[in-house]
Design a protein around this motif. Structure first.
Motif, short mmCIF file in Angstrom:
data_model
loop_
_atom_site.label_atom_id
_atom_site.label_comp_id
_atom_site.label_asym_id
_atom_site.label_seq_id
_atom_site.Cartn_x
_atom_site.Cartn_y
_atom_site.Cartn_z
N VAL A 200 6.91 -6.95 29.35
CA VAL A 200 7.02 -5.99 30.42
C VAL A 200 6.68 -6.11 31.37
O VAL A 200 7.48 -5.26 32.63
CB VAL A 200 5.82 -4.63 29.86
N GLY A 201 6.80 -7.79 32.05
CA GLY A 201 6.57 -8.01 33.76
C GLY A 201 5.05 -7.29 34.04
O GLY A 201 4.96 -5.89 34.65
N THR A 202 4.16 -7.92 34.56
CA THR A 202 3.34 -7.69 34.94
C THR A 202 2.56 -8.62 36.26
O THR A 202 2.19 -9.54 35.81
CB THR A 202 2.01 -7.74 34.29
N LEU A 203 1.49 -8.28 36.83
CA LEU A 203 0.68 -9.40 38.00
C LEU A 203 -1.20 -8.78 37.45
O LEU A 203 -1.22 -9.97 37.95
CB LEU A 203 1.33 -8.39 39.66
N ALA A 204 -1.46 -8.42 36.09
CA ALA A 204 -2.17 -8.64 36.25
C ALA A 204 -3.06 -9.49 35.68
O ALA A 204 -1.54 -10.20 34.93
CB ALA A 204 -3.03 -6.91 35.26
N GLY A 205 -4.07 -9.92 35.78
CA GLY A 205 -4.71 -11.32 34.62
C GLY A 205 -3.98 -12.34 35.47
O GLY A 205 -4.03 -14.10 34.79
N ARG A 206 -3.46 -12.41 36.28
CA ARG A 206 -2.67 -13.95 36.66
C ARG A 206 -3.73 -14.68 37.64
O ARG A 206 -3.89 -13.99 38.94
CB ARG A 206 -1.32 -14.27 37.60
N ASP A 207 -3.83 -15.26 38.03
CA ASP A 207 -4.82 -16.17 38.91
C ASP A 207 -3.87 -17.30 39.86
O ASP A 207 -2.88 -17.72 39.62
CB ASP A 207 -6.24 -17.36 38.64
N THR A 268 10.23 -15.54 36.44
CA THR A 268 10.20 -14.92 35.27
C THR A 268 9.06 -15.96 34.85
O THR A 268 7.88 -14.76 33.99
CB THR A 268 11.16 -15.24 34.81
N ALA A 269 8.48 -17.03 34.74
CA ALA A 269 7.92 -17.66 34.50
C ALA A 269 6.28 -16.66 34.43
O ALA A 269 5.68 -16.84 33.81
CB ALA A 269 7.27 -19.20 34.39
N LEU A 270 6.09 -16.60 35.87
CA LEU A 270 4.42 -16.46 36.65
C LEU A 270 4.16 -15.13 36.04
O LEU A 270 3.57 -14.59 35.62
CB LEU A 270 5.08 -15.61 37.71
N CYS A 271 5.42 -13.89 36.13
CA CYS A 271 5.10 -12.71 35.71
C CYS A 271 5.33 -11.87 34.30
O CYS A 271 5.25 -10.18 34.39
CB CYS A 271 4.48 -11.79 36.72
N GLY A 272 6.70 -12.66 33.76
CA GLY A 272 7.80 -12.07 32.82
C GLY A 272 8.19 -11.52 33.47
O GLY A 272 8.70 -11.47 34.82
N PRO A 273 9.94 -10.47 32.91
CA PRO A 273 11.01 -10.06 33.24
C PRO A 273 10.27 -9.15 33.79
O PRO A 273 10.04 -8.26 33.55
CB PRO A 273 11.44 -9.94 32.48
N ILE A 274 10.77 -8.61 35.27
CA ILE A 274 10.84 -7.81 36.26
C ILE A 274 11.84 -7.65 36.90
O ILE A 274 12.81 -8.09 37.17
CB ILE A 274 10.36 -8.65 37.90
N GLY A 275 12.33 -6.30 36.32
CA GLY A 275 13.81 -6.12 36.96
C GLY A 275 14.54 -5.11 37.65
O GLY A 275 13.47 -5.16 38.60
N PHE A 276 15.31 -4.95 38.31
CA PHE A 276 15.97 -4.29 39.19
C PHE A 276 15.82 -4.49 40.60
O PHE A 276 16.50 -4.28 41.65
CB PHE A 276 15.46 -2.51 39.65
N ILE A 277 15.18 -5.38 40.98
CA ILE A 277 14.51 -6.09 41.87
C ILE A 277 16.07 -6.86 42.56
O ILE A 277 16.51 -7.06 44.07
CB ILE A 277 13.30 -6.95 42.39
N GLY A 278 16.05 -8.49 42.08
CA GLY A 278 16.87 -8.94 42.58
C GLY A 278 18.36 -7.78 42.33
O GLY A 278 19.76 -8.47 42.91
N LEU A 279 18.69 -6.81 41.49
CA LEU A 279 20.29 -6.48 42.05
C LEU A 279 19.70 -5.25 42.84
O LEU A 279 20.88 -5.25 43.52
CB LEU A 279 19.97 -5.33 40.07
#
Length: 350
Positions: A200-207, A268-279
């Motif tokens: 789903v793409g999230t920043l939570a839980g990353r250190d 993508t490896a850091l936080c999963g697929p994040i859509g629309f920003i690159g577009l």
């Protein structure tokens, strides 16, 4: 009346102020973007389930530690903010390179199979090897993104690839890989439970440790993208013009694929697929700074993290005490802004 004291002719006017140059306007836009980025970072550090005043945020960052607020800011929100800024910048730069390379203002970094390759590698790691840690996801996602991008480039013709062939190859590889991902998730229900949180793409839980591991790849991709700005600008005029200007088109195309893989694969490896920003960000920035990659890339590197951080903050406060993942918010905000852009009379073109 003497000529010395004669009044000025009626049509005479005082000297008008010199109009601002295009470069000055562009520079002002970058300064505005930096101000917005600082404000978004401050919000990311201060806003959440527990609101922390900005003076206490400053004290937590630069003063002695000891309170609960200090621990929240330093251990939880600061790494999250840094990762969000890095991921946003990487996706924005990757989108700028992708759209310039393909001469398509609606191209997305996922067109090269980066997201699909990362997802396929992660789902394989979970279902076959039993890996459940974010550190494990990181390296498998990077490898999967690199393999998928290499496959797309090879299917598109390798050194002789064209934008159209790259787009067709990317569409085919994306469809095949996402079919593999969906099939494996349905086969292993436990994999579905693990995968859905990452996908789903999230920043939570990353250190911060994850960012340190991915930082060399993101930095290398960013440096390569900026180094390719001038030749990519020549390619945007057409391959014949680029060749006439002495641009090594095939070499630039291969290096651009490498840059996109490093940037978007690492993000993508850091936080999963994040859509629309690159577009959406490169497309929106082009309306203000023009299609020149030498300006477009700095704009994307500054404004994409703003969207990423603001989306993450909104996800924390919309349904407290729960959170909406950043990937969901970016898709919603990006979709609305993009609809607004395409409804304008003048849409930025390459």
């Amino acid at each position: 009346m003497s000529a010395a004291t004669a009044p000025a002719p009626p049509d005479a006017a005082p000297d008008a102020p010199k109009p601002r140059t295009r470069a000055a306007v562009r520079s002002g836009g970058l300064v505005l973007g930096l101000v917005l980025l600082v404000a978004a970072a401050a919000l990311s550090l201060a806003v959440g389930t527990k609101q922390i005043p900005l003076d206490q945020v400053w004290s937590a960052l630069f003063g002695p530690s000891g309170t609960e607020n200090d621990a929240i800011v330093r251990d939880l929100r600061l790494p999250r903010t840094l990762i969000g800024a890095a991921v946003g910048a990487a996706l924005g730069l990757g989108g700028a390179v992708m759209q310039t390379l393909t001469r398509n203002p609606l191209a997305d970094p996922g067109l090269l199979g980066v997201n699909a390759g990362a997802a396929a590698a992660v789902v394989t790691a979970i279902s076959v090897l039993g890996i459940t840690s974010f550190t494990g996801y990181l390296w498998f996602a990077l490898i999967g993104a690199a393999v998928a991008a290499t496959a797309v480039n090879a299917l598109g013709g390798g050194r002789w690839a064209t934008p159209v062939r790259l787009a067709l190859a990317g569409t085919a590889v994306n469809a095949a890989l996402f079919g593999y991902v969906n099939g494996l998730q349905l086969w292993h229900l436990s994999t579905l439970d693990e995968m859905r949180y990452w996908s789903v793409g999230t920043l939570a839980g990353r250190d911060a440790a994850l960012l340190l591991k991915a930082a060399p790849l993101l930095v290398a991709g960013a440096l390569l993208a900026f180094a390719l700005a001038r030749p990519l600008g020549a390619i945007a005029l057409g391959e014949d013009h680029a060749l006439a200007l002495g641009t090594r088109v095939r070499r630039v195309r291969v290096l651009s694929v490498v840059a996109i893989t490093l940037l978007c694969g690492g993000a993508t490896a850091l936080c999963g697929p994040i859509g629309f920003i690159g577009l959406m960000i490169p497309h929106a920035a082009r309306a203000f700074c023009g299609p020149d990659p030498r300006w477009l890339m700095p704009y994307c590197a500054v404004f994409a993290p703003v969207l990423m951080l603001v989306s993450d903050v909104l996800g924390r406060v919309v349904v407290p005490p729960s959170e909406i993942e950043a990937g969901t918010v970016t898709a919603f905000i990006g979709g609305l802004l993009f609809i607004h852009l395409v409804r304008q009379r003048k849409v930025a073109q390459l």
